[in-house]
Write a protein that holds these residues in place. Sequence first.
Motif, short mmCIF file in Angstrom:
data_model
loop_
_atom_site.label_atom_id
_atom_site.label_comp_id
_atom_site.label_asym_id
_atom_site.label_seq_id
_atom_site.Cartn_x
_atom_site.Cartn_y
_atom_site.Cartn_z
N HIS A 140 0.93 -1.35 0.10
CA HIS A 140 -0.05 0.06 -0.05
C HIS A 140 0.75 1.32 -0.08
CE1 HIS A 140 -3.23 2.84 0.49
NE2 HIS A 140 -2.75 3.28 1.68
N ALA A 141 2.00 1.38 0.98
CA ALA A 141 2.47 2.68 1.19
C ALA A 141 3.86 2.54 0.53
CB ALA A 141 2.49 3.20 2.60
N ARG B 21 5.60 7.57 3.87
CA ARG B 21 5.58 8.36 2.73
C ARG B 21 7.22 8.76 2.80
NH1 ARG B 21 0.49 10.24 4.24
NH2 ARG B 21 -1.09 9.82 2.56
N TYR B 22 7.37 9.43 3.53
CA TYR B 22 8.69 10.20 3.85
C TYR B 22 9.44 9.52 4.99
CZ TYR B 22 7.39 14.17 1.15
OH TYR B 22 6.96 15.18 0.12
N CYS B 23 10.98 9.36 4.91
CA CYS B 23 11.79 8.58 5.85
C CYS B 23 12.93 8.91 5.64
CB CYS B 23 11.50 7.17 5.90
SG CYS B 23 12.39 6.24 4.43
N SER B 24 13.85 8.63 6.72
CA SER B 24 15.50 8.98 6.72
C SER B 24 16.25 7.85 6.02
CB SER B 24 15.89 9.55 7.99
OG SER B 24 16.11 8.30 8.72
N LYS B 25 17.48 8.09 5.71
CA LYS B 25 17.97 7.04 5.04
C LYS B 25 18.13 5.79 5.91
CE LYS B 25 22.44 8.68 6.41
NZ LYS B 25 23.86 9.19 6.11
N LYS B 26 17.99 5.91 7.27
CA LYS B 26 17.79 4.68 8.10
C LYS B 26 16.41 4.39 8.59
CE LYS B 26 22.34 5.77 10.25
NZ LYS B 26 23.26 6.15 11.57
N PHE C 185 2.84 0.67 -5.68
CA PHE C 185 2.22 1.34 -4.27
C PHE C 185 1.26 2.28 -4.63
CE2 PHE C 185 5.44 4.38 -5.46
CZ PHE C 185 4.96 5.31 -4.93
N GLY C 186 0.36 2.68 -3.67
CA GLY C 186 -0.85 3.49 -3.66
C GLY C 186 -0.51 4.65 -2.63
N HIS C 187 -1.50 5.05 -1.78
CA HIS C 187 -1.55 5.81 -0.62
C HIS C 187 -1.09 7.45 -0.87
CE1 HIS C 187 -1.07 6.56 3.60
NE2 HIS C 187 0.31 6.85 3.48
N TRP C 188 -0.24 7.46 -1.73
CA TRP C 188 0.29 8.78 -1.85
C TRP C 188 -0.41 9.67 -3.20
CZ3 TRP C 188 6.12 9.91 -0.84
CH2 TRP C 188 6.50 11.17 -0.29
N ALA C 189 -1.48 10.26 -2.62
CA ALA C 189 -2.24 10.79 -4.05
C ALA C 189 -1.50 12.13 -4.55
CB ALA C 189 -3.64 11.17 -3.52
N ASP D 147 9.64 9.35 -10.66
CA ASP D 147 10.88 9.54 -11.17
C ASP D 147 11.94 8.47 -10.85
OD1 ASP D 147 10.19 12.10 -11.95
OD2 ASP D 147 10.91 13.02 -10.11
N THR D 148 11.44 7.35 -10.81
CA THR D 148 12.36 6.00 -10.90
C THR D 148 11.33 5.19 -11.42
OG1 THR D 148 13.25 4.40 -9.58
CG2 THR D 148 11.53 5.69 -8.28
N PRO D 149 11.73 4.34 -12.50
CA PRO D 149 10.85 3.05 -13.10
C PRO D 149 10.61 2.05 -12.05
CG PRO D 149 13.34 2.85 -13.77
CD PRO D 149 13.29 4.24 -12.88
N ASN D 150 11.52 1.91 -11.04
CA ASN D 150 10.92 0.74 -10.31
C ASN D 150 9.98 0.72 -9.21
OD1 ASN D 150 12.54 -1.24 -11.65
ND2 ASN D 150 14.02 -0.99 -10.44
N ALA D 151 9.74 2.14 -8.96
CA ALA D 151 8.62 2.56 -7.94
C ALA D 151 7.32 2.99 -8.78
CB ALA D 151 9.07 3.67 -6.98
N ILE D 152 6.49 2.51 -8.77
CA ILE D 152 5.21 2.49 -9.91
C ILE D 152 4.05 3.06 -8.89
CG2 ILE D 152 3.52 1.72 -11.33
CD1 ILE D 152 5.67 -0.47 -12.05
N GLY D 153 3.68 4.33 -8.61
CA GLY D 153 2.85 4.95 -8.01
C GLY D 153 1.65 4.85 -8.67
#
Length: 261
Positions: free
Chosen positions: A99-100, A163-168, A211-215, A222-228
């Motif tokens: 989902h996210a 949605r957002y997170c740090s590198k860790k 993934f969905g969630h982030w309208a 901007d990345t082909p492997n993450a399909i929103g």
Amino acid sequence: MRQVKFNPDKDVLWSAGDIVNRGPKSLKTLRWFHERRDNIKMVLGNHDLHLLAVAAGARRPSRSDTLRKILAAKDRQTLIDWLLRQPLVYQEHDHTLVHAGIPPQWSVGEAAGFAREVEAALTGPQCLDFLHDMYGNEPIVWSDDLTGTTRLRVITNYLTRMRYCSKKGKLDLVSKGTKPDSQALKSAGINKVSAWFSQPKRKSAHDKILFGHWASLEGRTDTPNAIGLDTGCVWGGHLSLYALETGEWVRCRCKNGRCKD
């Protein structure tokens, strides 16, 4: 579905979740999915989990909820029981559906394993305890030492709310737009975050993730492997369908949660 001439004899529809509470006809939509369950692969979203919590008496409905007709329906229990059995992560055809998203410190295999812990809780004697304790933003980062419903909450927050997170993998669960909220970061004690899929060293960078969630992204990653897949239908944007075999997009414009094309 009409545009792509969906054929139940051979076609399967994948859904990134939130099939309830994000439009005007939650009961009709849930029944639609249940009736076509042999042709459906879906993962649970945060609003689907909210319905399960409300139905179990673990949470009061929110003012903005559109769940009343589900809760009063004669087939309520059949629908709820089916929803309880849906996964948080689904993998097939070299694609992972969630989902996210998946945090940078997990591989898709690890994410699927952690998801199974939550799925087991939803279908077991721990269900009510988990639904009671599911809400909340803490802890903001994963640790292998986490246990009980706290552990399940963090897994759920990553897979259904992130949605957002740090590198860790520290979570900012307040920011929802196309840019992080500086006040939210300050309150959470996080120096810097970015979209989970833009973390350069994430373990799942080479995996195709739907993934969905982030309208507010309107599908742009901007990345082909993450399909929103969430392109903001409920906010007057588009309802989108992505064909796994071809990578083709089919969209219809929406108004008040209804397709206009």
